[in-house]
Design an enzyme around this catalytic site. Sequence first.
Site, mmCIF file in Angstrom:
data_model
loop_
_atom_site.group_PDB
_atom_site.id
_atom_site.type_symbol
_atom_site.label_atom_id
_atom_site.label_comp_id
_atom_site.label_asym_id
_atom_site.label_seq_id
_atom_site.Cartn_x
_atom_site.Cartn_y
_atom_site.Cartn_z
ATOM 1 N N ASP A 11 -30.657 6.953 -14.614
ATOM 2 C CA ASP A 11 -31.060 7.982 -15.569
ATOM 3 C C ASP A 11 -32.098 7.408 -16.527
ATOM 4 O O ASP A 11 -32.192 6.186 -16.704
ATOM 5 C CB ASP A 11 -29.849 8.468 -16.371
ATOM 6 C CG ASP A 11 -28.832 9.166 -15.485
ATOM 7 O OD1 ASP A 11 -29.225 9.650 -14.408
ATOM 8 O OD2 ASP A 11 -27.649 9.202 -15.870
HETATM 9 N N1 URA Z 1 -24.437 6.817 -13.201
HETATM 10 C C1 URA Z 1 -24.957 7.566 -14.194
HETATM 11 O O1 URA Z 1 -24.318 8.471 -14.706
HETATM 12 N N2 URA Z 1 -26.207 7.259 -14.611
HETATM 13 C C2 URA Z 1 -26.947 6.256 -14.100
HETATM 14 O O2 URA Z 1 -28.080 6.029 -14.547
HETATM 15 C C3 URA Z 1 -26.385 5.488 -13.070
HETATM 16 C C4 URA Z 1 -25.130 5.789 -12.623
#
Ligand code: URA
Length: 231
Positions: free
Chosen positions: A102
């Site tokens: 993310d």
């Molecule tokens: N899980 C998430 O919620 N976000 C990420 O960036 C990676 C794994």
Amino acid sequence: MRLDIFLSKQAAYSRKSVLQLISQRQIRVDGVTIDDRCHPVTNFSLIEISGKQVTHSQPARYFMLNKPAGYLSATIDKQHPVALELLEGIEHSGLHIAGRLDRATTGLLIITDDGKWSRKLTEPKQKIPKTYLVETAYALSPDTPQRFTEGIYFGYEEMTTSPAEIELLDETTARLTIYEGRYHQVKRMFAAVGNRVVNLHRESMGEISLDVNLKLGEFRVLTTQEIDSLG
Ligand code: URA
């Protein structure tokens, strides 16, 4: 190297299709029609299939980046900076991200142009462990490890997450290892137990750990050992 291995690595021909082409007398090496799939070739051999020269692809490229917050795991975006911009001096064509993070998540991001290799790293059925350092908004409840071991049901995908391992480090910090990489998986798992992730940092994928010498935004090429660790 053997002709069939060379063609499967350099030009994505399956060994079966190489055999077929040989039996149809469609492969020539340095002007000579080949009847043996084990025929030795090198990078300098002139290989023709059905009269067309096989162009040798460049060797695959593999990088790890210590992704800072604020960068999208994308190759291009009109609004936000993207992780690939941080690979300064590297030609971007063909590169993709193997296991996105993310925008706010930091840590290990792997970038390659080897699609077959990256699928081994990311496909949920491969069950490659991915380890994250997680900071939560609320105190971690004592039943969280058991809930994560049992698996969390994701209604959208109609699946239950594989047993995950969690080590509680302090009241609001934990190290979590998951075996898939579903959309927002870590955040959704913590939401399912009534908590909220406020900071997320990926430490490792399989046997590839974020190099401690890489500052946020820095990258390096993967070592042969790291590349081969996927088998
Ligand atoms: N899980 C998430 O919620 N976000 C990420 O960036 C990676 C794994």
